[in-house]
Design a protein around this motif. Sequence first.
Motif, PDB file in Angstrom:
ATOM      1  N   HIS A 117       0.669  -1.254  -0.042  1.00 56.98           N
ATOM      2  CA  HIS A 117      -0.038  -0.090   0.001  1.00 56.98           C
ATOM      3  C   HIS A 117       0.927   1.217   0.046  1.00 56.98           C
ATOM      4  O   HIS A 117       0.330   2.497  -0.139  1.00 56.98           O
ATOM      5  CB  HIS A 117      -0.826   0.003   1.134  1.00 56.98           C
ATOM      6  N   GLN A 118       2.224   1.104   0.123  1.00 57.91           N
ATOM      7  CA  GLN A 118       3.097   2.117   0.441  1.00 57.91           C
ATOM      8  C   GLN A 118       2.758   3.373   1.388  1.00 57.91           C
ATOM      9  O   GLN A 118       2.869   4.495   1.013  1.00 57.91           O
ATOM     10  CB  GLN A 118       3.236   2.862  -0.900  1.00 57.91           C
ATOM     11  N   SER A 119       1.849   2.853   2.477  1.00 61.34           N
ATOM     12  CA  SER A 119       1.129   3.637   3.381  1.00 61.34           C
ATOM     13  C   SER A 119       1.005   3.047   4.591  1.00 61.34           C
ATOM     14  O   SER A 119       0.377   1.731   4.558  1.00 61.34           O
ATOM     15  CB  SER A 119      -0.031   4.305   2.860  1.00 61.34           C
ATOM     16  N   SER A 121      -0.971   4.104   7.002  1.00 62.88           N
ATOM     17  CA  SER A 121      -2.601   4.270   7.478  1.00 62.88           C
ATOM     18  C   SER A 121      -3.285   3.033   6.532  1.00 62.88           C
ATOM     19  O   SER A 121      -4.116   2.248   7.172  1.00 62.88           O
ATOM     20  CB  SER A 121      -2.927   5.316   6.876  1.00 62.88           C
ATOM     21  N   GLU A 122      -2.957   3.022   5.121  1.00 61.63           N
ATOM     22  CA  GLU A 122      -3.751   1.932   4.388  1.00 61.63           C
ATOM     23  C   GLU A 122      -3.403   0.544   4.849  1.00 61.63           C
ATOM     24  O   GLU A 122      -4.187  -0.395   4.955  1.00 61.63           O
ATOM     25  CB  GLU A 122      -3.142   2.014   2.947  1.00 61.63           C
ATOM     26  N   ARG A 131      -2.789   3.208  12.706  1.00 63.68           N
ATOM     27  CA  ARG A 131      -1.384   3.673  12.231  1.00 63.68           C
ATOM     28  C   ARG A 131      -0.212   3.524  13.022  1.00 63.68           C
ATOM     29  O   ARG A 131       0.737   3.388  12.645  1.00 63.68           O
ATOM     30  CB  ARG A 131      -1.688   5.124  11.577  1.00 63.68           C
ATOM     31  N   SER A 135       3.309   1.844  12.446  1.00 61.92           N
ATOM     32  CA  SER A 135       4.501   2.616  12.512  1.00 61.92           C
ATOM     33  C   SER A 135       5.385   1.887  13.282  1.00 61.92           C
ATOM     34  O   SER A 135       6.525   1.656  13.276  1.00 61.92           O
ATOM     35  CB  SER A 135       4.203   3.748  12.871  1.00 61.92           C
ATOM     36  N   ARG A 152      11.566   6.697   2.219  1.00 66.18           N
ATOM     37  CA  ARG A 152      10.500   7.864   2.835  1.00 66.18           C
ATOM     38  C   ARG A 152      10.366   8.706   1.493  1.00 66.18           C
ATOM     39  O   ARG A 152      11.042   9.827   1.489  1.00 66.18           O
ATOM     40  CB  ARG A 152      10.691   8.318   4.012  1.00 66.18           C
ATOM     41  N   HIS A 155       5.322  10.456  -1.976  1.00 67.67           N
ATOM     42  CA  HIS A 155       4.053   9.865  -2.431  1.00 67.67           C
ATOM     43  C   HIS A 155       4.009   8.515  -1.684  1.00 67.67           C
ATOM     44  O   HIS A 155       3.165   7.750  -2.010  1.00 67.67           O
ATOM     45  CB  HIS A 155       4.156   9.760  -3.967  1.00 67.67           C
ATOM     46  N   GLY A 156       4.719   8.223  -0.855  1.00 65.64           N
ATOM     47  CA  GLY A 156       4.555   7.089   0.059  1.00 65.64           C
ATOM     48  C   GLY A 156       5.737   6.444   0.545  1.00 65.64           C
ATOM     49  O   GLY A 156       7.032   6.676  -0.081  1.00 65.64           O
TER      50      GLY A 156
END
Length: 406
Positions: A117-119, A121-122, A131, A135, A152, A155-156
Amino acid sequence: MDDEILRNIPAFMAVAEQKGVSRASEFLFKAPSALTRSIALLEETLGFTLFDRLPHGMLMNHFGEAVQERSRRILMELKIACEELGPICRPAKEEKHLSAFLLAGRKLQVFASIAEHQSLSEAGKQLALSRSGVSMSLSRMEEYLGIHLFERMAHGLIPNTAGEKLLIRAKRISAEIRHLKTELSALAGALKGTVIIGALPLCRTRILPKAISQLLITHPDIQVKTLESPYDELAKGLKSGDIDFIIGAVRGKAEQSEFQIEHLFMDQVSIFCRANHPLTQKNQIDLATLSNQQWILPRQDSPARQVLTKAFLQKGLTPPQPAIESGDLAILRYLLASTDLITAISPFQLFYEIKDQLVEALPIDLDNTQRSIGITSRKQSLPSPAVLEMMNEVKRVIRDEVHRSI
């Protein structure tokens, strides 16, 4: 990826190899009660009893033998991950310590979800974690390893070189667990599970849809997912275990060391236009006649485009430059049937348009433009029963329909 399965694999393998909890406890230096609890948790998670409890020890049944084979493959992927990561950790980590660390908790699952997801949160949404929890898990993982796994970016989070290596292993481990669950269901008499297919354009119109529909008649509990992307993207998924096999025009020898190809039939690219196109009124047509036509063609790296280019060059002609370049078959079908655009394509991709007489092939023989259609899979993979049945259904459709029409 099921963390309960991963966490308890070492205990299972020890009990399986030592044929009992007591001997396994001595081998692993763990209390017999801890091993007994691990086996019980694994059996509960999988939903199957894996051992026959006998007075003189524990012997695997046929469910246990299936788990043992997949566990060996999982531990091999984990061993390779440790060999790749261990030396670059700061400080360097021994395989046994790094392996135990990666198996504990949901580390590989969290890591793979972040990469997908490169995130943070996702990834948290997918795993039902906060989240901050995701992390913290990543921070602890990178702190233990002494290296970063992601870049980092604005965009992700993008896996770096070390992260990419670990990601391939994590995904292959996930695929092994997916196949394991299918195998256990098959042994119990119910073919279930998920089959993930990389679908190249040629087979999307008729061959693959018909094979899927026939598979679901006899095995309604199988879930089939198809991924439609350029070959290079599908090859990455095949390499990592995200995709079980690719069906369509096979590529050259670049991946022969990793992939195996089962050739199914030879396809001939033809030139098509709409019915009643001005070209259909001509008595004689050659490639030179088509040089000034407007073309709709796929990307330059596609097999159909390459064989067309080769045909023009062999005649000493400049290959056509498309007015429209698109790999979307829906766009091509509409424009081909409703405009004066022409294209080079396999007749299998225009099955319904040809059947309904919306398009027709021009009487031009493209010399040496045959291409092999087949199934591409990873050499070291072990397909599940559901994957094998899907492959067999594809072959049945080709035998019954394609070979009959060739």
